[in-house]
Write a protein that holds these residues in place. Structure first.
Motif, mmCIF file in Angstrom:
data_model
loop_
_atom_site.group_PDB
_atom_site.id
_atom_site.type_symbol
_atom_site.label_atom_id
_atom_site.label_comp_id
_atom_site.label_asym_id
_atom_site.label_seq_id
_atom_site.Cartn_x
_atom_site.Cartn_y
_atom_site.Cartn_z
ATOM 1 N N LEU A 18 0.768 -1.265 0.029
ATOM 2 C CA LEU A 18 0.194 -0.061 0.249
ATOM 3 C C LEU A 18 0.876 1.367 -0.116
ATOM 4 O O LEU A 18 1.803 1.507 0.948
ATOM 5 C CB LEU A 18 -0.794 -0.192 1.246
ATOM 6 C CG LEU A 18 -1.935 -0.997 1.473
ATOM 7 C CD1 LEU A 18 -2.603 -1.292 2.951
ATOM 8 C CD2 LEU A 18 -3.138 -0.975 0.288
ATOM 9 N N PRO A 67 0.252 10.955 3.691
ATOM 10 C CA PRO A 67 -0.312 11.851 4.712
ATOM 11 C C PRO A 67 -0.976 13.041 3.855
ATOM 12 O O PRO A 67 -0.262 13.746 3.449
ATOM 13 C CB PRO A 67 0.702 11.960 5.445
ATOM 14 C CG PRO A 67 1.894 10.986 5.178
ATOM 15 C CD PRO A 67 1.835 10.827 3.937
ATOM 16 N N LEU A 127 -4.512 9.680 6.327
ATOM 17 C CA LEU A 127 -3.725 9.134 5.525
ATOM 18 C C LEU A 127 -4.652 8.912 4.400
ATOM 19 O O LEU A 127 -5.715 8.412 4.273
ATOM 20 C CB LEU A 127 -3.301 7.937 6.086
ATOM 21 C CG LEU A 127 -2.172 7.997 7.266
ATOM 22 C CD1 LEU A 127 -1.848 6.395 7.673
ATOM 23 C CD2 LEU A 127 -1.051 8.815 6.967
ATOM 24 N N PHE A 170 -4.615 6.264 1.363
ATOM 25 C CA PHE A 170 -4.349 5.010 0.760
ATOM 26 C C PHE A 170 -4.458 4.920 -0.662
ATOM 27 O O PHE A 170 -5.410 5.229 -1.347
ATOM 28 C CB PHE A 170 -4.923 3.990 1.627
ATOM 29 C CG PHE A 170 -4.571 3.657 2.977
ATOM 30 C CD1 PHE A 170 -5.302 4.596 3.864
ATOM 31 C CD2 PHE A 170 -3.768 2.794 3.575
ATOM 32 C CE1 PHE A 170 -4.990 4.584 5.220
ATOM 33 C CE2 PHE A 170 -3.564 2.863 4.757
ATOM 34 C CZ PHE A 170 -3.906 3.447 5.573
ATOM 35 N N GLY A 171 -3.404 4.426 -1.321
ATOM 36 C CA GLY A 171 -3.675 3.811 -2.746
ATOM 37 C C GLY A 171 -4.226 2.510 -2.474
ATOM 38 O O GLY A 171 -4.731 1.852 -1.330
ATOM 39 N N THR A 172 -4.800 1.615 -3.482
ATOM 40 C CA THR A 172 -5.563 0.809 -3.670
ATOM 41 C C THR A 172 -4.820 -0.598 -3.421
ATOM 42 O O THR A 172 -5.206 -1.479 -3.230
ATOM 43 C CB THR A 172 -6.499 0.561 -4.974
ATOM 44 O OG1 THR A 172 -5.724 0.594 -6.062
ATOM 45 C CG2 THR A 172 -7.480 1.632 -4.973
#
Lengths: 110, 114
Positions: A87, A91, A98, A100-102
Motif C-alpha cells: 500500500l 499523509p 492518510l 491510501f492507494g488501492t
C-alpha cells in the motif's frame, strides 16, 4: 486524477528476481510518503517512510520523484515471504488523515 | 511485533445486539484511529482521537460510537448494525497530530453481522 494511484497487479514474480512498483500522487505539496505491506487477512504494517529523495532498508529501496509526482518501491532478491499487498500511503498535510492507494498485489513464485 | 492490541479478534453479532471493540496502545502515542476495511479494499478512516478528544468523524453512522477513556485506550461501541457493516475493524495510533507521523495498526477485529 486520483489522489493516490497504484497499479493493482497482480505481479507474479519468480523468487530471486527484482520487482518495482510505482505510485503516483496528485497533491504536489505532499512532503512525506509511506509504504505499508499487508498480508492476507492481517493488518497493514509499516515497511518504509520516505521524507526526502528516497530511503533504503536492506533489499527494499524507495525513491521519490517530486517533479513527476511518483514514489517507487524496489524489492531486490525477492523472497517467498515478500508475497503481500503493498500500500502506497500519502499523509494529508496539517491533519492526521492518510490517503491510501488501492494497493499492489505481489506473489513470489518458487 | 505490534504494540497496538485489539479485542476481540473475531466477533459475530446480530442486528439487535450491542457490542464493543477495544483497542490499547503501549507506545505513548497521542493520536488514535478507527478504520474499517472491506476485502480487497484499502482501510477507510472512521474516527480520529487526538489527546483524548474526537478530532475527526468521517460522517460515520451513529450506530458506531467511539470512546476514548484515556490516552492508551480506544473503544468502538456498536449498536443495531447492518450486514453491510461486516468488515475488518482496525485501530491505529501515531505519535502526535497534525504532522505526517507514521501510523501503527493493531491486528484488527473481524466483525460479522448476521
Amino acid at each position: 486524477r486520483k489522489e493516490v494511484e497504484q497499479d493493482p497487479g497482480p505481479f507474479n514474480v519468480p523468487e530471486g528476481a527484482t520487482v518495482a512498483f510505482n505510485c503516483t500522487y496528485s497533491n504536489s505539496a505532499s512532503q512525506s510518503f509511506f509504504w505499508y505491506r499487508q498480508d492476507c487477512r492481517k493488518e497493514p504494517k509499516l515497511l518504509m517512510s520516505v521524507y526526502s529523495s528516497g530511503n533504503e532498508d536492506g533489499r527494499f529501496t524507495a525513491q521519490l520523484n517530486r517533479a513527476s509526482q511518483y514514489i517507487s518501491l524496489l524489492i531486490r532478491d525477492s523472497k517467498l515471504s515478500d508475497s503481500a499487498t503493498y500500500l502506497c500511503v500519502v499523509p494529508n498535510f496539517g491533519n492526521e488523515k492518510l490517503t491510501f492507494g488501492t494497493g499492489t498485489r505481489l506473489t513470489i513464485i518458487p | 511485533d505490534t504494540e497496538v492490541t485489539q479485542t476481540p479478534k473475531h466477533l459475530v453479532m446480530g442486528m439487535t445486539n450491542k457490542k464493543s471493540l477495544k483497542c490499547e496502545q503501549h507506545m505513548g502515542h497521542r493520536a488514535m484511529y478507527w478504520y474499517k476495511q472491506k476485502a480487497k479494499k484499502p482501510p477507510e478512516l472512521m474516527f480520529v482521537y487526538s489527546y483524548e478528544k474526537l478530532s475527526i468523524n468521517e460522517s460515520v453512522p451513529s450506530r458506531f460510537s467511539p470512546e476514548c477513556p484515556n490516552s492508551s485506550l480506544l473503544n468502538l461501541h456498536l449498536h443495531a448494525l447492518q450486514p453491510e457493516d461486516s468488515a475488518l475493524y482496525l485501530c491505529a495510533s501515531s505519535q502526535d497530530e497534525g504532522a505526517p507521523y507514521e501510523q501503527y495498526f493493531g491486528p484488527g477485529t473481524r466483525l460479522t453481522v448476521t
